[in-house]
Design a protein around this motif. Sequence first.
Motif, PDB file in Angstrom:
ATOM      1  N   GLN A  27       0.813  -1.215   0.000  1.00 58.06           N
ATOM      2  CA  GLN A  27       0.000   0.000   0.000  1.00 58.06           C
ATOM      3  C   GLN A  27       0.849   1.269   0.000  1.00 58.06           C
ATOM      4  O   GLN A  27       0.358   2.353  -0.352  1.00 58.06           O
ATOM      5  CB  GLN A  27      -0.922   0.029   1.241  1.00 58.06           C
ATOM      6  N   VAL A  28       2.112   1.140   0.385  1.00 63.27           N
ATOM      7  CA  VAL A  28       2.982   2.312   0.530  1.00 63.27           C
ATOM      8  C   VAL A  28       3.310   2.897  -0.847  1.00 63.27           C
ATOM      9  O   VAL A  28       3.793   2.189  -1.739  1.00 63.27           O
ATOM     10  CB  VAL A  28       4.283   1.936   1.273  1.00 63.27           C
ATOM     11  N   ASN A  29       3.043   4.197  -0.999  1.00 62.42           N
ATOM     12  CA  ASN A  29       3.316   4.909  -2.257  1.00 62.42           C
ATOM     13  C   ASN A  29       2.695   4.208  -3.465  1.00 62.42           C
ATOM     14  O   ASN A  29       3.291   4.153  -4.549  1.00 62.42           O
ATOM     15  CB  ASN A  29       4.827   5.058  -2.470  1.00 62.42           C
ATOM     16  N   HIS A  30       1.500   3.660  -3.273  1.00 63.33           N
ATOM     17  CA  HIS A  30       0.824   2.953  -4.360  1.00 63.33           C
ATOM     18  C   HIS A  30       0.498   3.937  -5.486  1.00 63.33           C
ATOM     19  O   HIS A  30      -0.055   5.001  -5.243  1.00 63.33           O
ATOM     20  CB  HIS A  30      -0.460   2.300  -3.855  1.00 63.33           C
ATOM     21  N   PRO A  31       0.849   3.595  -6.730  1.00 63.52           N
ATOM     22  CA  PRO A  31       0.595   4.527  -7.844  1.00 63.52           C
ATOM     23  C   PRO A  31      -0.892   4.648  -8.148  1.00 63.52           C
ATOM     24  O   PRO A  31      -1.705   3.803  -7.765  1.00 63.52           O
ATOM     25  CB  PRO A  31       1.340   3.872  -9.019  1.00 63.52           C
ATOM     26  N   TRP A 162      -7.751  -9.765  20.401  1.00 63.43           N
ATOM     27  CA  TRP A 162      -7.742  -8.406  19.841  1.00 63.43           C
ATOM     28  C   TRP A 162      -7.526  -8.462  18.326  1.00 63.43           C
ATOM     29  O   TRP A 162      -8.120  -7.676  17.580  1.00 63.43           O
ATOM     30  CB  TRP A 162      -6.670  -7.542  20.502  1.00 63.43           C
ATOM     31  N   ALA A 163      -6.690  -9.419  17.876  1.00 61.23           N
ATOM     32  CA  ALA A 163      -6.437  -9.536  16.447  1.00 61.23           C
ATOM     33  C   ALA A 163      -7.658 -10.091  15.714  1.00 61.23           C
ATOM     34  O   ALA A 163      -7.960  -9.685  14.589  1.00 61.23           O
ATOM     35  CB  ALA A 163      -5.220 -10.426  16.195  1.00 61.23           C
ATOM     36  N   ALA A 164      -8.367 -11.023  16.357  1.00 65.47           N
ATOM     37  CA  ALA A 164      -9.598 -11.558  15.767  1.00 65.47           C
ATOM     38  C   ALA A 164     -10.639 -10.455  15.625  1.00 65.47           C
ATOM     39  O   ALA A 164     -11.327 -10.347  14.601  1.00 65.47           O
ATOM     40  CB  ALA A 164     -10.134 -12.701  16.623  1.00 65.47           C
ATOM     41  N   ALA A 165     -10.755  -9.622  16.667  1.00 67.37           N
ATOM     42  CA  ALA A 165     -11.708  -8.510  16.615  1.00 67.37           C
ATOM     43  C   ALA A 165     -11.309  -7.499  15.536  1.00 67.37           C
ATOM     44  O   ALA A 165     -12.160  -6.969  14.817  1.00 67.37           O
ATOM     45  CB  ALA A 165     -11.781  -7.821  17.974  1.00 67.37           C
ATOM     46  N   LEU A 166     -10.003  -7.257  15.404  1.00 75.45           N
ATOM     47  CA  LEU A 166      -9.518  -6.306  14.400  1.00 75.45           C
ATOM     48  C   LEU A 166      -9.772  -6.834  12.991  1.00 75.45           C
ATOM     49  O   LEU A 166     -10.100  -6.065  12.082  1.00 75.45           O
ATOM     50  CB  LEU A 166      -8.028  -6.046  14.611  1.00 75.45           C
ATOM     51  N   LEU A 167      -9.642  -8.153  12.809  1.00 74.59           N
ATOM     52  CA  LEU A 167      -9.942  -8.742  11.507  1.00 74.59           C
ATOM     53  C   LEU A 167     -11.418  -8.551  11.172  1.00 74.59           C
ATOM     54  O   LEU A 167     -11.761  -8.200  10.029  1.00 74.59           O
ATOM     55  CB  LEU A 167      -9.608 -10.238  11.517  1.00 74.59           C
ATOM     56  N   THR A 168     -12.274  -8.749  12.140  1.00 70.91           N
ATOM     57  CA  THR A 168     -13.711  -8.578  11.937  1.00 70.91           C
ATOM     58  C   THR A 168     -14.039  -7.144  11.524  1.00 70.91           C
ATOM     59  O   THR A 168     -14.743  -6.907  10.533  1.00 70.91           O
ATOM     60  CB  THR A 168     -14.473  -8.917  13.229  1.00 70.91           C
ATOM     61  N   THR A 171     -12.081  -5.999   7.924  1.00 68.03           N
ATOM     62  CA  THR A 171     -12.657  -6.466   6.666  1.00 68.03           C
ATOM     63  C   THR A 171     -14.027  -5.831   6.422  1.00 68.03           C
ATOM     64  O   THR A 171     -14.355  -5.451   5.301  1.00 68.03           O
ATOM     65  CB  THR A 171     -12.784  -7.995   6.646  1.00 68.03           C
ATOM     66  N   LEU A 172     -14.824  -5.701   7.478  1.00 66.71           N
ATOM     67  CA  LEU A 172     -16.151  -5.105   7.322  1.00 66.71           C
ATOM     68  C   LEU A 172     -16.050  -3.635   6.943  1.00 66.71           C
ATOM     69  O   LEU A 172     -16.882  -3.123   6.187  1.00 66.71           O
ATOM     70  CB  LEU A 172     -16.963  -5.255   8.611  1.00 66.71           C
ATOM     71  N   ALA A 173     -15.019  -2.963   7.439  1.00 69.38           N
ATOM     72  CA  ALA A 173     -14.877  -1.521   7.187  1.00 69.38           C
ATOM     73  C   ALA A 173     -14.691  -1.201   5.719  1.00 69.38           C
ATOM     74  O   ALA A 173     -14.992  -0.084   5.277  1.00 69.38           O
ATOM     75  CB  ALA A 173     -13.695  -0.967   7.985  1.00 69.38           C
ATOM     76  N   THR A 174     -14.229  -2.178   4.924  1.00 68.71           N
ATOM     77  CA  THR A 174     -14.009  -1.899   3.503  1.00 68.71           C
ATOM     78  C   THR A 174     -15.310  -1.573   2.771  1.00 68.71           C
ATOM     79  O   THR A 174     -15.266  -1.001   1.673  1.00 68.71           O
ATOM     80  CB  THR A 174     -13.335  -3.099   2.813  1.00 68.71           C
ATOM     81  N   ILE A 175     -16.434  -1.930   3.360  1.00 68.99           N
ATOM     82  CA  ILE A 175     -17.714  -1.613   2.728  1.00 68.99           C
ATOM     83  C   ILE A 175     -17.938  -0.102   2.661  1.00 68.99           C
ATOM     84  O   ILE A 175     -18.742   0.391   1.864  1.00 68.99           O
ATOM     85  CB  ILE A 175     -18.871  -2.295   3.496  1.00 68.99           C
ATOM     86  N   ALA A 176     -17.206   0.639   3.495  1.00 72.52           N
ATOM     87  CA  ALA A 176     -17.374   2.097   3.543  1.00 72.52           C
ATOM     88  C   ALA A 176     -16.512   2.829   2.519  1.00 72.52           C
ATOM     89  O   ALA A 176     -16.663   4.049   2.358  1.00 72.52           O
ATOM     90  CB  ALA A 176     -17.035   2.604   4.947  1.00 72.52           C
ATOM     91  N   ILE A 177     -15.633   2.118   1.803  1.00 76.02           N
ATOM     92  CA  ILE A 177     -14.724   2.784   0.861  1.00 76.02           C
ATOM     93  C   ILE A 177     -15.470   3.621  -0.185  1.00 76.02           C
ATOM     94  O   ILE A 177     -15.134   4.789  -0.402  1.00 76.02           O
ATOM     95  CB  ILE A 177     -13.793   1.755   0.184  1.00 76.02           C
ATOM     96  N   PRO A 178     -16.509   3.070  -0.850  1.00 77.26           N
ATOM     97  CA  PRO A 178     -17.202   3.899  -1.852  1.00 77.26           C
ATOM     98  C   PRO A 178     -17.952   5.080  -1.244  1.00 77.26           C
ATOM     99  O   PRO A 178     -18.247   6.056  -1.936  1.00 77.26           O
ATOM    100  CB  PRO A 178     -18.194   2.911  -2.499  1.00 77.26           C
ATOM    101  N   PHE A 188      -7.583   1.582   4.613  1.00 68.87           N
ATOM    102  CA  PHE A 188      -8.472   0.513   5.059  1.00 68.87           C
ATOM    103  C   PHE A 188      -7.766  -0.837   5.112  1.00 68.87           C
ATOM    104  O   PHE A 188      -8.311  -1.796   5.679  1.00 68.87           O
ATOM    105  CB  PHE A 188      -9.689   0.428   4.132  1.00 68.87           C
ATOM    106  N   ALA A 189      -6.589  -0.935   4.516  1.00 62.48           N
ATOM    107  CA  ALA A 189      -5.834  -2.186   4.555  1.00 62.48           C
ATOM    108  C   ALA A 189      -5.103  -2.368   5.880  1.00 62.48           C
ATOM    109  O   ALA A 189      -4.747  -3.500   6.238  1.00 62.48           O
ATOM    110  CB  ALA A 189      -4.830  -2.231   3.406  1.00 62.48           C
ATOM    111  N   ILE A 190      -4.896  -1.291   6.613  1.00 70.93           N
ATOM    112  CA  ILE A 190      -4.086  -1.364   7.835  1.00 70.93           C
ATOM    113  C   ILE A 190      -4.671  -2.306   8.883  1.00 70.93           C
ATOM    114  O   ILE A 190      -3.952  -3.173   9.403  1.00 70.93           O
ATOM    115  CB  ILE A 190      -3.867   0.046   8.421  1.00 70.93           C
ATOM    116  N   PRO A 191      -5.969  -2.195   9.236  1.00 75.34           N
ATOM    117  CA  PRO A 191      -6.497  -3.099  10.274  1.00 75.34           C
ATOM    118  C   PRO A 191      -6.355  -4.575   9.906  1.00 75.34           C
ATOM    119  O   PRO A 191      -5.952  -5.393  10.745  1.00 75.34           O
ATOM    120  CB  PRO A 191      -7.964  -2.684  10.389  1.00 75.34           C
TER     121      PRO A 191
END
Length: 219
Positions: A27-31, A162-168, A171-178, A188-191
């Motif tokens: 994701q870093v400096n993605h063109p 905590w990692a299981a909760a963060l995965l949940t 991934t769900l947060a990506t629905i908010a991208i549009p 959104f890739a960080i979590p």
Amino acid sequence: MTITPRALTRAAGVAAAVAGLLFLGVQVNHPHMDVTSVTTTDWVVRNTLKMLMAALALTGITGMYLHQVTKMGVLGLLGYVLFGAGYIVMLGIEFVAAYVLPALAERAPGYVNDVLAVAFHGTAIGDIGLMGTAVLVSGIGYLAGGFIFGIALFRANILTRWAAALLTVGTLATIAIPLLPQINERLFAIPTGVALIGLGYSLWRQQRTPVARPATSVA
């Protein structure tokens, strides 16, 4: 060299952690996503790494599921199947992105731009064939599968919660991208990336100490 379930599980943990690191790194400096970027070496390298990430992530979640299969139940199976399918299709999409689209960039720039538009939540002007279906399946698998699989991991309470909760959540947060075009979608890739690192480390750490054998009494 003896291959044991413990060694395979540890390898799966390493695979998940590396997948998380790759997911963050690409994701870093993605063109900017356009037909000009597709013809660059950076594009090929990034999408090759995304292929590797998808393969490692699939290996990692397989190890997580098998490690606690009796605790995951039907919810865990459903989450694993969806999440795994999402990564399998993603692997194919990234192969096309890395090695097929560059060859089409000059001959069919309109098709390439349409594929990129659909891949990044836009609309295609022309017909892109099954690529649209593949992107949709991958997105549903990643979003729904990651959400369900994360809940099952959290409920099983074997790997770090905590990692299981963060995965949940991740991934769900990506629905908010549009819905949030003003926010860089790469964030959104960080979590999810951090969650894979945490879950992978947790899986690896649990296999470090061999299970103690019960003491036997001498008559």
